[in-house]
Design an enzyme around this catalytic site. Sequence first.
Site, mmCIF file in Angstrom:
data_model
loop_
_atom_site.group_PDB
_atom_site.id
_atom_site.type_symbol
_atom_site.label_atom_id
_atom_site.label_comp_id
_atom_site.label_asym_id
_atom_site.label_seq_id
_atom_site.Cartn_x
_atom_site.Cartn_y
_atom_site.Cartn_z
ATOM 1 N N ARG A 74 103.969 60.414 -8.977
ATOM 2 C CA ARG A 74 103.231 61.677 -9.034
ATOM 3 C C ARG A 74 103.830 62.674 -10.015
ATOM 4 O O ARG A 74 103.131 63.264 -10.836
ATOM 5 C CB ARG A 74 103.234 62.353 -7.662
ATOM 6 C CG ARG A 74 102.040 62.107 -6.829
ATOM 7 C CD ARG A 74 102.416 62.322 -5.387
ATOM 8 N NE ARG A 74 103.504 61.420 -5.064
ATOM 9 C CZ ARG A 74 103.335 60.124 -4.784
ATOM 10 N NH1 ARG A 74 102.127 59.618 -4.771
ATOM 11 N NH2 ARG A 74 104.351 59.343 -4.522
ATOM 12 N N THR A 75 105.130 62.875 -9.904
ATOM 13 C CA THR A 75 105.738 63.948 -10.691
ATOM 14 C C THR A 75 105.595 63.651 -12.183
ATOM 15 O O THR A 75 105.167 64.509 -12.961
ATOM 16 C CB THR A 75 107.229 64.106 -10.319
ATOM 17 O OG1 THR A 75 107.315 64.292 -8.914
ATOM 18 C CG2 THR A 75 107.850 65.280 -11.026
ATOM 19 N N LYS A 123 123.314 51.865 -21.963
ATOM 20 C CA LYS A 123 124.420 51.417 -22.818
ATOM 21 C C LYS A 123 125.647 52.309 -22.648
ATOM 22 O O LYS A 123 126.623 52.166 -23.366
ATOM 23 C CB LYS A 123 123.995 51.464 -24.291
ATOM 24 C CG LYS A 123 122.815 50.582 -24.616
ATOM 25 C CD LYS A 123 122.432 50.787 -26.085
ATOM 26 C CE LYS A 123 121.090 50.156 -26.399
ATOM 27 N NZ LYS A 123 120.525 50.691 -27.643
ATOM 28 N N ARG A 151 114.073 63.888 -14.671
ATOM 29 C CA ARG A 151 114.509 63.515 -13.317
ATOM 30 C C ARG A 151 115.753 62.649 -13.465
ATOM 31 O O ARG A 151 115.802 61.772 -14.335
ATOM 32 C CB ARG A 151 113.427 62.737 -12.583
ATOM 33 C CG ARG A 151 113.968 62.128 -11.289
ATOM 34 C CD ARG A 151 112.910 61.572 -10.415
ATOM 35 N NE ARG A 151 112.094 62.657 -9.868
ATOM 36 C CZ ARG A 151 111.132 62.459 -8.965
ATOM 37 N NH1 ARG A 151 110.871 61.246 -8.533
ATOM 38 N NH2 ARG A 151 110.439 63.474 -8.510
ATOM 39 N N HIS A 208 114.098 70.343 -6.725
ATOM 40 C CA HIS A 208 112.875 69.801 -7.299
ATOM 41 C C HIS A 208 111.892 70.974 -7.346
ATOM 42 O O HIS A 208 110.942 71.041 -6.574
ATOM 43 C CB HIS A 208 112.367 68.673 -6.395
ATOM 44 C CG HIS A 208 111.247 67.859 -6.960
ATOM 45 N ND1 HIS A 208 110.723 68.069 -8.216
ATOM 46 C CD2 HIS A 208 110.542 66.845 -6.423
ATOM 47 C CE1 HIS A 208 109.743 67.201 -8.426
ATOM 48 N NE2 HIS A 208 109.613 66.457 -7.349
#
Lengths: 153, 299
Positions: free
Chosen positions: B50-51, B79, B100, B128
């Site tokens: 969703r986000t 890496k 995120r 959030h």
Amino acid sequence: MEKELKVAALRNGTVIDHIPADKLFQVVSILRLKYYDHPLTIGNNFDSKKMGVKGIIKISDRFLAEDETSKIALIAPNAKINIIKEYKVVEKRDLVLGDEINDVMHCVNPVCITNHQPVPTRFYVIQEGDKVRLKCRYCEREIAQDEIKLKKK
Amino acid sequence: MNNSLVSITDYSKEEILSILDSAKDFEANPNRKSFDGKVVATLFFEPSTRTRLSFETAVIRLGGKVIGFSDAATSSASKGETLNDTIHMVSCYADAIVMRHPLEGAARYASEVSPVPIINAGDGANQHPSQTLLDLYSILKTQGTLENLNICMVGDLKYGRTVHSLIQAMSHFNPTFKFIAPDELKIPEEYRIFCRKNNIKYAESDELIDNFNDADILYMTRVQKERFQDLMEYERVKNVYTLQNEMLEHTKSNLRILHPLPRVNEISMDVDKNEKAYYFKQAQNGLYVRQAILSKVLL
């Protein structure tokens, strides 16, 4: 006559008094006194009216830097610092925590970015009466004083 | 200091209300050209549906373009590249970064090293803020006000970042909270301290049934497997509460059920048809709120 412990008077340097006995060796470690090569006195478990027992450190020819006093303030906030010049106390200093503590302690949160990437820690000092809590600028976790883990440098 | 949004506490009450106002405008008219020529990077070091999709849709509906990745394994982080280097590199290409990251505090750190604004789309169990703003928008839309509401929060109150941010955001509006969680997932002490400091009334319980009949908002959360360091603990609590349709019988008519989604077992499918179920509409509101956030940050 009761024998007394004789401690050489300090000509120039710093006396840290009223250190809680169980924190004395942490203060020794913070100041890296193991490696200090000028005259030095470390005493512990002296009677104290205020504290029951206390520790004291006398360091010749050394005056503490701000980050050193910040570190001591974190673990022994009620310790007292006396600056000695020519055998006289020229300044008595309370240990005061600033508003921010930078890069002297770890965050206790195992998933905080500061524990995984090369990010210096920063904590905001929150005074609540005589207690202090520290809030991590990054993960926002609050840490109580007895949870503090200092960085080894 | 750039115009980043890292934590809901970065915004004052007025700024929050202004975002909600602006989201209402975007809901009426979501397709604009205000981001013409702008590029937004979406860096998702942790999975999201969703986000990420709603941020990307928001940019596209504003007329901008999106670059980025949705799996850290396909980026140079795999890496061993530091976040500092990734952010510096991406900021050469994009006008803003939506990120995120599984590590808490990653967004704050990114905002310090980035020359372009960072929007935090979730940093571990910490913050959030865009979810919080869409929660607020959903509460405002369904209740007509944000003031003086009874809000019942259920489930993972320990690791649930949306819960923590919502408590902070609602503190501007005189709420009364009820926190329902098993012992293992109780609200952290610092949020109890926060409530007491801000004169916010709250009660705690571990019992769900008949415990939210006076609530205006029932905020359900998922027990998040990915936050547990001890998987045995997760197994013990994962199905601790399931909201069933019949449990809603004696609740207030204005009650609405919110959930940041995805849900697993905490809301039974038979609740979906109940008019009090609002979680899918809530997810849709995310688009308008994210358009409002992007516009505030970038324009």
